[in-house]
Design a protein around this motif. Structure first.
Motif, PDB file in Angstrom:
ATOM      1  N   ARG A  47       2.428   9.647   4.010  1.00 25.98           N
ATOM      2  CA  ARG A  47       1.894   8.892   3.907  1.00 25.98           C
ATOM      3  C   ARG A  47       2.616   7.676   4.675  1.00 25.98           C
ATOM      4  O   ARG A  47       3.667   8.385   5.249  1.00 25.98           O
ATOM      5  N   MET A  81       0.243   8.950  12.771  1.00 31.73           N
ATOM      6  CA  MET A  81       0.629   9.041  10.748  1.00 31.73           C
ATOM      7  C   MET A  81       0.932  11.066  10.830  1.00 31.73           C
ATOM      8  O   MET A  81       0.152  11.156  12.690  1.00 31.73           O
ATOM      9  N   GLN A  84      -0.165   2.519  -0.538  1.00 31.84           N
ATOM     10  CA  GLN A  84      -1.651   2.610  -1.093  1.00 31.84           C
ATOM     11  C   GLN A  84      -1.433   3.345  -2.837  1.00 31.84           C
ATOM     12  O   GLN A  84      -3.030   3.402  -3.304  1.00 31.84           O
ATOM     13  N   HIS A  90      -5.901   3.462   8.755  1.00 33.51           N
ATOM     14  CA  HIS A  90      -5.230   4.130   9.071  1.00 33.51           C
ATOM     15  C   HIS A  90      -5.346   5.179   9.688  1.00 33.51           C
ATOM     16  O   HIS A  90      -4.892   5.380  11.204  1.00 33.51           O
ATOM     17  N   TRP A 148      -6.571   6.917   3.641  1.00 28.55           N
ATOM     18  CA  TRP A 148      -6.476   6.460   5.023  1.00 28.55           C
ATOM     19  C   TRP A 148      -7.292   6.412   5.887  1.00 28.55           C
ATOM     20  O   TRP A 148      -7.656   5.176   6.741  1.00 28.55           O
TER      21      TRP A 148
END
Length: 459
Positions: free
Chosen positions: A169, A151, A174, A82, A77
């Motif tokens: 996730r 997240m 990904q 992210h 991530w």
């Protein structure tokens, strides 16, 4: 019945009362932005998955499905961006203390505005200039916009000093990117090839939105096509149209679908387009197709230290492939199909007789048919027909109430065919098959019913 004439209240009520979708943790008063799929909703959802797998994996050469873990290495991530920049622009109402997404306030106020192309400062100025009110209290008194990461964090480890942060996730893609080398090697795949995945994703959405349209837990049907640079633009255009055709084949009218090209692109994107559906609450995204260039594999190569390049067997050239992404929101697709299918048909205006019907495609309808004994005295023999048909496809059995009421119940849940076993069935070996949309009836031998229905439920 036009989509804009339908109301979400009626669709939500039908879903709750007929076993499609229930509020999450309902007996505890619910948990905002969570929903549970009931017996019919689960079946509808799985049927949509089956159509996607057939169209995107089974029927496509060099397409492979994976099922990656929800919990991934935290560096994934960081590489994807992210951790640093996956956030929502949120602001608080100073009067009633509720929190709202700035882009949603603007889009709800003016459907023709495109907040996705605005900066945080531009969104705040727009809200200020148009005096957009708080949806709850109606006042216009907001804080500045702040960014909140979406997240969900959790921890791995059993003791405080050994715990490390990991994430649920926020997207499936990904999982396809980190498995690019594994799939390419094990399947001996040559470019262009695709990796698809159906799975759960999680986003800490602050603002709930329009039933199952925006939730904190949802499913995506992801599809990534890896290709040479130079093939990317053609594949991007192809998958835009391929996606629109998929939705039309599921039963959505072309006039209820439109492309929305992104005006403001992510720094790594060459092109981006949404397919939007006309919900009763307005246009909403159900698919996103993006030309992601070589950004993702390059980033994972940088952060993992693993060579993510592809060796072209014909030219011996080694390079990082481009990626064309086409993502389908499963929950949003199911909601779109329910909204599209919902109808109220006037049968007899003088008697105020209206039937509620779901015109679902037979391919995705939860039950393909229902067996209805004309009288309870015939139930035992009718059960034999039910047992035969249920070996072929999902079949309902209903012996309660008048035959007319039973027809209406099946219409309301989208069952394409009703099979009535009557007093003549025992002697002539035939049943009456009623088609949902036309309400026309034909009498055919019991032995031919499965084949008769099977022809129409294929996708």
């Amino acid at each position: 019945m036009n989509n804009t004439e339908k109301t979400m209240d009626k669709i939500v009520a039908l879903c709750k009362n007929r076993g499609f979708i229930f509020a999450g943790s309902d007996i505890y008063g619910g948990l905002a932005n969570t929903w549970d799929y009931g017996p019919l909703g689960s079946r509808l959802k799985n049927n949509v998955k089956d159509t996607w797998r057939k169209r995107f994996i089974q029927e496509r050469k060099n397409s492979y499905e994976v099922d990656a873990d929800i919990l991934m290495h935290p560096r994934v991530w960081e590489a994807s961006g992210h951790v640093a920049s996956f956030s929502d622009p949120l602001l608080d109402c100073k009067e009633c203390k509720t929190r709202h997404r700035a882009d949603n306030l603007i889009a709800d106020f003016d459907p023709d505005a495109h907040p996705d192309s605005m900066t945080k400062e531009e969104m705040f100025e727009y809200i200020k200039a148009h005096s957009i009110p708080c949806p709850k209290c109606g006042k216009h008194n907001f804080t500045d916009i702040r960014e909140f990461n979406l997240m969900f964090q959790t921890f791995r480890g059993v003791t405080n000093d050994s715990k490390s942060v990991i994430y649920l996730r926020p997207e499936n893609a990904q999982g396809e990117y980190v498995n690019f080398l594994n799939v390419q090697r094990s399947m001996r795949a040559k470019l262009p090839f695709s990796i698809g995945q159906i799975g759960k994703a999680f986003r800490n959405e602050i603002t709930p939105g329009n039933f199952t349209f925006r939730t904190i837990e949802f499913e995506q049907m992801e599809f990534q096509t890896f290709c040479h640079e130079g093939q990317d633009s053609e594949l991007y255009d192809y998958f835009k149209e391929y996606g629109k055709k998929y939705f039309e084949d599921l039963g959505i009218a072309p006039e209820h679908l439109r492309f929305h090209d992104h005006e403001k692109l992510a720094h790594y994107a060459k092109a981006a387009c949404d397919i939007e559906f006309l919900f009763p609450f307005g246009w909403g995204e159900i698919n996103g197709t993006h030309n992601r260039t070589d950004f993702d594999l390059t980033r994972h190569q940088e952060y993992s230290g693993t060579n993510m390049s592809y060796l072209d067997p014909e030219t011996n050239e080694r390079f990082i492939p481009y990626i064309i992404e086409s993502t389908y929101g499963l929950d949003r697709t199911v909601l779109a199909l329910l909204c599209e299918a919902y109808d109220e048909e006037v049968i007899d205006a003088e008697k105020n007789d209206t039937r509620v019907v779901l015109h679902l495609s037979p391919a995705v309808a939860p039950y393909k048919c229902a067996v209805l004994p004309l009288s309870k005295k015939l139930s035992e023999k009718a059960l034999g027909v039910y047992e035969t048909l249920s070996k072929e496809f999902m079949t309902d059995f209903d012996e309660t109430g008048s035959i007319g009421k039973r027809y209406r119940r099946e219409d309301e849940i989208g069952t394409p065919y009703c099979v009535t076993y009557d007093f003549d069935s025992e002697t002539d070996g035939c049943v009456t098959v009623r088609e949902r949309d036309s309400m026309e009836q034909v009498r055919i031998p019991i032995s031919e019913v499965a084949g008769y229905i099977s022809k129409t439920i294929k996708f």
